[in-house]
Write a protein that holds these residues in place. Structure first.
Motif, PDB file in Angstrom:
ATOM      1  N   UNK A 180       0.785  -0.741  -0.250  1.00  0.00           N
ATOM      2  CA  UNK A 180      -0.383   0.182   0.372  1.00  0.00           C
ATOM      3  C   UNK A 180       0.884   1.479  -0.061  1.00  0.00           C
ATOM      4  N   UNK A 181       1.899   1.279   0.900  1.00  0.00           N
ATOM      5  CA  UNK A 181       2.549   2.037   0.490  1.00  0.00           C
ATOM      6  C   UNK A 181       3.454   2.416  -0.752  1.00  0.00           C
ATOM      7  N   UNK A 182       3.215   2.028  -1.357  1.00  0.00           N
ATOM      8  CA  UNK A 182       3.764   2.624  -2.742  1.00  0.00           C
ATOM      9  C   UNK A 182       2.575   2.745  -3.940  1.00  0.00           C
ATOM     10  N   UNK A 183       1.648   2.193  -3.364  1.00  0.00           N
ATOM     11  CA  UNK A 183       0.821   2.616  -4.219  1.00  0.00           C
ATOM     12  C   UNK A 183       0.392   4.099  -3.826  1.00  0.00           C
ATOM     13  N   UNK A 184       0.084   3.947  -2.541  1.00  0.00           N
ATOM     14  CA  UNK A 184       0.348   5.487  -2.152  1.00  0.00           C
ATOM     15  C   UNK A 184       0.971   6.067  -2.477  1.00  0.00           C
ATOM     16  N   UNK A 185       2.169   5.802  -2.908  1.00  0.00           N
ATOM     17  CA  UNK A 185       3.054   6.977  -3.627  1.00  0.00           C
ATOM     18  C   UNK A 185       1.950   7.583  -5.400  1.00  0.00           C
ATOM     19  N   UNK A 186       2.703   5.665  -6.046  1.00  0.00           N
ATOM     20  CA  UNK A 186       2.122   5.928  -7.488  1.00  0.00           C
ATOM     21  C   UNK A 186       0.838   5.173  -7.857  1.00  0.00           C
ATOM     22  N   UNK A 187      -0.093   5.552  -7.298  1.00  0.00           N
ATOM     23  CA  UNK A 187      -1.120   4.681  -7.729  1.00  0.00           C
ATOM     24  C   UNK A 187      -1.226   3.977  -9.270  1.00  0.00           C
ATOM     25  N   UNK A 188      -0.776   3.970 -10.143  1.00  0.00           N
ATOM     26  CA  UNK A 188      -0.490   2.898 -11.161  1.00  0.00           C
ATOM     27  C   UNK A 188       0.273   1.978 -10.769  1.00  0.00           C
ATOM     28  N   UNK A 189       1.017   1.999  -9.593  1.00  0.00           N
ATOM     29  CA  UNK A 189       1.951   1.080  -9.987  1.00  0.00           C
ATOM     30  C   UNK A 189       1.061  -0.517  -9.463  1.00  0.00           C
ATOM     31  N   UNK A 190       1.183  -1.306 -10.723  1.00  0.00           N
ATOM     32  CA  UNK A 190       1.208  -2.653 -10.646  1.00  0.00           C
ATOM     33  C   UNK A 190      -0.450  -2.687 -10.910  1.00  0.00           C
ATOM     34  N   UNK A 191      -1.081  -1.377 -11.330  1.00  0.00           N
ATOM     35  CA  UNK A 191      -2.184  -1.421 -11.413  1.00  0.00           C
ATOM     36  C   UNK A 191      -2.769  -3.102 -12.308  1.00  0.00           C
ATOM     37  N   UNK A 192      -2.609  -2.757 -12.952  1.00  0.00           N
ATOM     38  CA  UNK A 192      -2.686  -3.753 -14.696  1.00  0.00           C
ATOM     39  C   UNK A 192      -2.917  -5.198 -14.189  1.00  0.00           C
ATOM     40  N   UNK A 193      -2.241  -5.596 -13.344  1.00  0.00           N
ATOM     41  CA  UNK A 193      -2.206  -6.956 -12.688  1.00  0.00           C
ATOM     42  C   UNK A 193      -3.341  -7.441 -12.129  1.00  0.00           C
ATOM     43  N   UNK A 194      -3.136  -6.053 -11.053  1.00  0.00           N
ATOM     44  CA  UNK A 194      -5.301  -6.021 -10.197  1.00  0.00           C
ATOM     45  C   UNK A 194      -5.960  -6.605 -11.348  1.00  0.00           C
TER      46      UNK A 194
END
Length: 301
Positions: A61-75
């Protein structure tokens, strides 16, 4: 020797036929393939310590909070198939608990830490190491840890683990024009679609390498963007300035953590199984056969 375990069992899953099954017909290709990989790595490199590093959280979550697109396509890829899509059976995920149980019974250290990726576990073990470190991974992100002075290198599988690309600083400089410490800056500037990192528009790998050669590091490049006398094209200056919000947070996302609270584990390479009875049960239940026996023979030798 630090194993990026998911990277290796993923490769094993696609490299070993799914016809390799347990007595009840359950595929165990990833399990047996990983055991074969570990056997070959131990035979070829004879590490004194071995850690199977795990993803306790593959998208913290701490990485996603900084860059919301982080690994988003894998979700999105993990979501169930829609009514017009054929559901493809997942035969890998059920093998992961088997892998974990077999590693534990063997006595091979297995470490995952809540809220961190395996990369971060690897980064922390590497930072704490007092001797040479071999990192076995199919993830180029870990090139940032390569350090000739400390004897840290990445062994990147090209064909199984019998053919490995030995990545040291000379190889990195020839391939990317940077050393290990510069690789993270290169990666965040160029971006990485597979990780959902946008990068800086118009700055690809070669341009990023040239900028790093000219200005030293990310901080130097950003200082140059603010300096009217610095040798940047107007377009580069404009794009770097526009990307400042991204560049402010990207380093924390891209650079692996080196301060993960690791558990106190015995990382010594086991000579005999920690739990022989459990290992025998697992071997019979999952039909681990020659793959396990060869690894046991290698560990005993």
């Amino acid at each position: 020797m630090l194993l990026d375990t998911a990277s290796l069992y993923f490769r094993a899953y696609f490299g070993v036929p799914e016809s390799v099954k347990a007595p009840d017909g359950t595929p165990v290709n990833a399990v047996r393939g990983l055991l074969e990989f570990i056997d070959r790595l131990v035979r070829d490199h004879r590490p004194e310590h071995l850690v199977a590093c795990m993803d306790a959280d593959w998208r913290p979550k701490w990485r996603v909070d900084l860059i919301p697109s982080y690994k988003a396509h894998r979700v999105a890829e993990e979501r169930p198939a829609g009514p017009d899509q054929e559901e493809v059976p997942d035969t890998l995920s059920p093998q992961v608990p088997v892998i974990e149980a077999v590693l534990d019974a063997l006595g091979i250290a297995r470490v995952g830490v809540a809220e961190y990726e395996a990369d971060d576990v690897i980064g922390t073990f590497t930072a704490r190491a007092t001797g040479p470190v071999d990192i076995v991974t199919g993830d180029r992100d870990l090139y940032q840890l390569v350090d000739d002075a400390r004897g840290v290198r990445v062994l990147y599988p090209l064909k199984g683990v019998g053919t490995l690309q030995v990545t040291d600083e000379a190889w990195l400089r020839e391939k990317y024009g940077v050393d290990g410490s510069g690789y993270a800056d290169l990666a965040l500037l160029r971006g990485d679609p597979s990780d959902g990192l946008p990068g800086v528009a118009g700055i690809g790998e070669k341009t990023a390498a040239k900028l790093l050669a000219e200005f030293g590091d990310l901080a130097g490049i950003q200082a140059a963007a603010d300096d009217p006398g610095a040798r940047l094209t107007p377009t580069q200056r404009k794009r770097l300035t526009e990307a400042r919000p991204y560049l402010a947070v990207a380093p924390k996302v891209v650079r692996v953590a080196t301060d993960v609270p690791l558990p106190d584990v015995d990382t010594a390479l086991p000579r005999t199984p920690r739990d022989p009875a459990s290992l025998d049960t697992l071997a019979d239940r999952w039909g681990l056969g020659g793959s396990l026996q060869r690894l046991l023979g290698t560990l005993g030798a």
